[in-house]
Design a protein around this motif. Sequence first.
Motif, short mmCIF file in Angstrom:
data_model
loop_
_atom_site.label_atom_id
_atom_site.label_comp_id
_atom_site.label_asym_id
_atom_site.label_seq_id
_atom_site.Cartn_x
_atom_site.Cartn_y
_atom_site.Cartn_z
N VAL A 144 -6.07 -0.76 -5.13
CA VAL A 144 -5.31 -0.35 -3.96
C VAL A 144 -4.29 -1.43 -3.63
N GLU A 145 -3.06 -0.99 -3.44
CA GLU A 145 -1.98 -1.89 -3.05
C GLU A 145 -1.22 -1.24 -1.91
N LEU A 146 -1.09 -1.97 -0.81
CA LEU A 146 -0.40 -1.47 0.37
C LEU A 146 0.93 -2.19 0.55
N ASP A 188 2.44 -3.16 3.34
CA ASP A 188 2.40 -4.19 4.37
C ASP A 188 1.27 -5.18 4.05
N GLU A 242 -2.81 -4.76 4.12
CA GLU A 242 -3.58 -4.97 2.89
C GLU A 242 -4.70 -5.99 3.12
N TYR A 264 -7.42 -4.17 4.88
CA TYR A 264 -8.14 -3.32 3.93
C TYR A 264 -9.11 -4.14 3.09
N PHE A 322 -5.39 3.55 8.09
CA PHE A 322 -5.00 3.70 6.69
C PHE A 322 -4.47 5.09 6.35
N ALA A 370 -0.88 4.38 6.69
CA ALA A 370 -0.35 3.20 6.01
C ALA A 370 0.46 3.62 4.78
N ASP A 371 1.38 2.76 4.38
CA ASP A 371 2.20 3.00 3.20
C ASP A 371 1.47 2.46 1.98
N LEU A 372 0.89 3.36 1.22
CA LEU A 372 0.11 3.00 0.04
C LEU A 372 1.05 2.97 -1.17
N LYS A 373 1.11 1.83 -1.85
CA LYS A 373 1.99 1.69 -3.01
C LYS A 373 1.29 2.06 -4.32
N THR A 383 -0.65 7.58 -2.57
CA THR A 383 0.78 7.34 -2.40
C THR A 383 1.49 8.66 -2.16
#
Length: 179
Positions: A41-43, A45, A49, A52, A121, A124-127, A175
């Motif tokens: 998982v990569e966020l 912000d 992160e 998380y 979450f 949240a902006d999940l990359k 994402t």
Amino acid sequence: MKKYIGIAVLSTFIACTNSQQQQSAETDTTSTKTAAATTPVELADPEIENIYNGYISLKNALVNSNPAASKTAAAALVKSLNSHEGCENTALIAEKIAGTDDLKSQRKDFTALSSDVIALFKHADLKAGKIYVQHCPMANNGDGGDWLSSEAKIRNPYYGDEMMECGNVLEEIQTAAVK
């Protein structure tokens, strides 16, 4: 009346146990595929992160039924939550977890903490990766409890080894490109 309550509790236990067996059989056939396909998982912000990662550390300590590790993880999570505007009340819940050695109390407070961070979450902006919202119907005396995980495999923080695989995936947070 007691007979009906006993039947309800037994029915819930049997349903959860059947779910465990079915899930275990499904997991056995797909575990190699899932393990290879899991993306960390990569966020977007870094503050979120950190929250998380701290939350997952706490969840894993509860899965392992380790109250000392839960205290340590919760204390670190307090710092991450306090650094993110709007998470101050959630930090207070994490402080309660960090302030006790009682695993049962830690797990009870984890329910409220999870509710707050799940809401965070979902927006949240999940990359990269997926965040799984999971649920155990037996947690909290049958009221149920939710938590987040980085993998679809159920590892229950409310019961640990007692009922490790009790639960199911309610939702996948992913994402925007995957949705």
